[in-house]
Write an enzyme that holds these catalytic residues in place. Sequence first.
Site, PDB file in Angstrom:
ATOM      1  N   LYS A  41       0.840  -1.211   0.000  1.00 45.89           N
ATOM      2  CA  LYS A  41       0.000   0.000   0.000  1.00 45.89           C
ATOM      3  C   LYS A  41       0.872   1.256   0.000  1.00 45.89           C
ATOM      4  O   LYS A  41       2.085   1.166   0.265  1.00 45.89           O
ATOM      5  CB  LYS A  41      -0.925  -0.010   1.223  1.00 45.89           C
ATOM      6  CG  LYS A  41      -0.204   0.009   2.563  1.00 45.89           C
ATOM      7  CD  LYS A  41      -1.185  -0.250   3.710  1.00 45.89           C
ATOM      8  CE  LYS A  41      -0.487  -0.241   5.053  1.00 45.89           C
ATOM      9  NZ  LYS A  41      -1.396  -0.610   6.149  1.00 45.89           N
ATOM     10  N   ARG A 138     -11.329  -0.285  14.449  1.00 48.98           N
ATOM     11  CA  ARG A 138     -11.333   0.483  13.194  1.00 48.98           C
ATOM     12  C   ARG A 138     -12.449  -0.008  12.277  1.00 48.98           C
ATOM     13  O   ARG A 138     -13.461   0.659  12.137  1.00 48.98           O
ATOM     14  CB  ARG A 138      -9.947   0.348  12.540  1.00 48.98           C
ATOM     15  CG  ARG A 138      -9.695   1.305  11.409  1.00 48.98           C
ATOM     16  CD  ARG A 138      -8.240   1.396  11.036  1.00 48.98           C
ATOM     17  NE  ARG A 138      -7.654   0.139  10.567  1.00 48.98           N
ATOM     18  CZ  ARG A 138      -6.370  -0.006  10.218  1.00 48.98           C
ATOM     19  NH1 ARG A 138      -5.557   1.025  10.272  1.00 48.98           N
ATOM     20  NH2 ARG A 138      -5.908  -1.167   9.809  1.00 48.98           N
ATOM     21  N   HIS A 168      -6.635  -7.465  12.734  1.00 44.51           N
ATOM     22  CA  HIS A 168      -5.436  -6.619  12.711  1.00 44.51           C
ATOM     23  C   HIS A 168      -5.045  -6.268  14.141  1.00 44.51           C
ATOM     24  O   HIS A 168      -5.881  -5.870  14.936  1.00 44.51           O
ATOM     25  CB  HIS A 168      -5.730  -5.352  11.903  1.00 44.51           C
ATOM     26  CG  HIS A 168      -4.516  -4.507  11.613  1.00 44.51           C
ATOM     27  ND1 HIS A 168      -3.372  -5.013  11.070  1.00 44.51           N
ATOM     28  CD2 HIS A 168      -4.294  -3.181  11.787  1.00 44.51           C
ATOM     29  CE1 HIS A 168      -2.483  -4.035  10.918  1.00 44.51           C
ATOM     30  NE2 HIS A 168      -3.013  -2.918  11.357  1.00 44.51           N
ATOM     31  N   ARG A 221       0.410 -10.658   6.898  1.00 43.39           N
ATOM     32  CA  ARG A 221       0.424  -9.433   6.068  1.00 43.39           C
ATOM     33  C   ARG A 221       1.652  -8.629   6.477  1.00 43.39           C
ATOM     34  O   ARG A 221       1.674  -8.004   7.529  1.00 43.39           O
ATOM     35  CB  ARG A 221      -0.868  -8.638   6.276  1.00 43.39           C
ATOM     36  CG  ARG A 221      -2.129  -9.442   5.965  1.00 43.39           C
ATOM     37  CD  ARG A 221      -3.384  -8.604   6.152  1.00 43.39           C
ATOM     38  NE  ARG A 221      -3.435  -7.947   7.436  1.00 43.39           N
ATOM     39  CZ  ARG A 221      -3.860  -8.507   8.578  1.00 43.39           C
ATOM     40  NH1 ARG A 221      -4.316  -9.752   8.576  1.00 43.39           N
ATOM     41  NH2 ARG A 221      -3.850  -7.826   9.703  1.00 43.39           N
ATOM     42  N   TYR A 267      15.041  31.900   5.169  1.00 37.84           N
ATOM     43  CA  TYR A 267      13.810  32.601   5.565  1.00 37.84           C
ATOM     44  C   TYR A 267      13.818  32.901   7.056  1.00 37.84           C
ATOM     45  O   TYR A 267      14.144  32.032   7.868  1.00 37.84           O
ATOM     46  CB  TYR A 267      12.568  31.742   5.256  1.00 37.84           C
ATOM     47  CG  TYR A 267      12.241  31.622   3.789  1.00 37.84           C
ATOM     48  CD1 TYR A 267      11.928  32.755   3.026  1.00 37.84           C
ATOM     49  CD2 TYR A 267      12.224  30.380   3.167  1.00 37.84           C
ATOM     50  CE1 TYR A 267      11.624  32.638   1.672  1.00 37.84           C
ATOM     51  CE2 TYR A 267      11.907  30.245   1.822  1.00 37.84           C
ATOM     52  CZ  TYR A 267      11.613  31.383   1.079  1.00 37.84           C
ATOM     53  OH  TYR A 267      11.305  31.265  -0.240  1.00 37.84           O
ATOM     54  N   CYS A 313      13.565  25.322   3.019  1.00 39.56           N
ATOM     55  CA  CYS A 313      12.694  25.940   2.021  1.00 39.56           C
ATOM     56  C   CYS A 313      11.855  24.859   1.330  1.00 39.56           C
ATOM     57  O   CYS A 313      12.053  23.671   1.561  1.00 39.56           O
ATOM     58  CB  CYS A 313      13.519  26.673   0.968  1.00 39.56           C
ATOM     59  SG  CYS A 313      14.784  27.766   1.627  1.00 39.56           S
ATOM     60  N   MET A 314      10.945  25.273   0.443  1.00 39.95           N
ATOM     61  CA  MET A 314      10.104  24.310  -0.264  1.00 39.95           C
ATOM     62  C   MET A 314      10.956  23.365  -1.130  1.00 39.95           C
ATOM     63  O   MET A 314      10.686  22.167  -1.201  1.00 39.95           O
ATOM     64  CB  MET A 314       9.073  25.024  -1.132  1.00 39.95           C
ATOM     65  CG  MET A 314       8.087  24.071  -1.785  1.00 39.95           C
ATOM     66  SD  MET A 314       6.963  24.863  -2.928  1.00 39.95           S
ATOM     67  CE  MET A 314       5.867  25.733  -1.833  1.00 39.95           C
ATOM     68  N   ASP A 315      11.975  23.922  -1.772  1.00 41.43           N
ATOM     69  CA  ASP A 315      12.715  23.154  -2.775  1.00 41.43           C
ATOM     70  C   ASP A 315      14.208  23.015  -2.490  1.00 41.43           C
ATOM     71  O   ASP A 315      14.903  22.320  -3.215  1.00 41.43           O
ATOM     72  CB  ASP A 315      12.561  23.825  -4.148  1.00 41.43           C
ATOM     73  CG  ASP A 315      11.139  24.293  -4.366  1.00 41.43           C
ATOM     74  OD1 ASP A 315      10.252  23.423  -4.368  1.00 41.43           O
ATOM     75  OD2 ASP A 315      10.912  25.512  -4.475  1.00 41.43           O
TER      76      ASP A 315
HETATM   77  C1  LIG Z   1      -0.782  -1.690   6.770  1.00 45.60           C
HETATM   78  C2  LIG Z   1      -1.404  -2.941   7.208  1.00 45.60           C
HETATM   79  C3  LIG Z   1      -0.627  -4.085   7.395  1.00 45.60           C
HETATM   80  C4  LIG Z   1       0.884  -4.079   7.333  1.00 45.60           C
HETATM   81  O1  LIG Z   1       1.380  -3.569   8.530  1.00 45.60           O
HETATM   82  P1  LIG Z   1       2.964  -3.478   8.821  1.00 45.60           P
HETATM   83  O2  LIG Z   1       3.055  -3.050  10.226  1.00 45.60           O
HETATM   84  O3  LIG Z   1       3.475  -2.447   7.866  1.00 45.60           O
HETATM   85  O4  LIG Z   1       3.518  -4.811   8.534  1.00 45.60           O
HETATM   86  C5  LIG Z   1      -1.285  -5.279   7.684  1.00 45.60           C
HETATM   87  N1  LIG Z   1      -2.632  -5.306   7.816  1.00 45.60           N
HETATM   88  C6  LIG Z   1      -3.411  -4.230   7.657  1.00 45.60           C
HETATM   89  C7  LIG Z   1      -4.876  -4.338   7.819  1.00 45.60           C
HETATM   90  C8  LIG Z   1      -2.816  -3.004   7.358  1.00 45.60           C
HETATM   91  O5  LIG Z   1      -3.591  -1.924   7.223  1.00 45.60           O
END
Ligand SMILES: *Cc1c(COP(=O)(O)O)cnc(C)c1O
Length: 371
Positions: A41, A138, A168, A221, A267, A313-315
Amino acid sequence: MFNETEYRPTRAIIDTEAIKHNAERVISYLPQRTKLIAVVKSDGYGHGAVRSALAALQAGAGMLAVATPDEAMTIRKQIQNVDILVLGTSPSSFVKVAAEQGIVLTVTSDAWVQQVNKQPPNVKRCRVHVKIDSGMGRIGVRTETELAKLVEYINQSNHLSIDGAFTHFSRADEKDAEPTRRQFQHFMQLVSCFPEKPRIIHASNSAGTLVFPECALDAVRYGISLYGIAPSKVVEEKLPFPLRRAMTIETELTYVKKLPAGQPLGYGGRYESTEAEWVGTLPIGYADGLKRGLTGQEVLIGGKRVPIIGTICMDQCMIKLPYEFPEGEKVVLIGKQGDEEITVEEWANRLDTIPYEIAVTFSTRIPRVYS
Ligand SMILES: *Cc1c(COP(=O)(O)O)cnc(C)c1O
């Protein structure tokens, strides 16, 4: 190695071999039955989603995961033949496309299933993973009653079929293991209520994978540690194998001058030279992800640490030099030079945040170059 249209020397060098290595290491650490779901992601935590996914797949990852339907579609255009799980919610209007594209969705509510059922029937069913909220608070169903109702709705749907179930962890990166154990227990209790066991049951993120091997189940995951970053200090101290960092942020000196004593700089004139000193300018700023709060943070030049001075700065930004360096001299902001290394954790500590936020903070203006 560099794209011809990228003239500015500010770059993110991505070591895809490191990503592949990290994936291989965790796969060999996991039980035989446990699949690696590579979480790519937010553009692969800033490393580039497609290239990161390809590296993980080469190493033997069995599935990809992203946060949004759009991220899944972006990857699907370039990588076929692998399931992509959308971890967040998707609009019911996405189900038809998801079914056609082999994109697996997360289902969390009866109302969503009812919305899906109102649509004209599709040729293919969309596979879904049921999200169980075991303590994160969540998304997901929280009780046996809610789960039973949701499963019944899905089983009555002509549009959907249950492929998996997951939860999760909210605290697997902390010292206290109890909250994670409780979450896991609650999850397994709910999983036992499925009339038919879903094909893939999964719970662990990177921290869970690395610290709670008993929670591996059918898949994990794995996100942040795929890119060589430990989820927290606590996890870093308990790592079962070393991680290899995959991102270097580098640029070059574009301007060098000797400033006389008593000269304001940048700045707001917030920095003032106390003596005659060498100052360098770098073509990277807060629009690239070098947050303004990073004044004082060190960068590497000639294998040595030197501080960013004045307002960022920005850049562009300015650094203090110990002596004269030529324009074009390499400067590393994140990564190694000589014996020194600056990590995303160092930035995170300075900005009072976590390494995850730093990894995803580098803007698309910085080209990703794959080594
Ligand atoms: C982002 C996410 C993960 C991965 O988590 P890490 O800590 O980066 O390994 C796994 N499951 C869900 C639902 C997530 O949103």
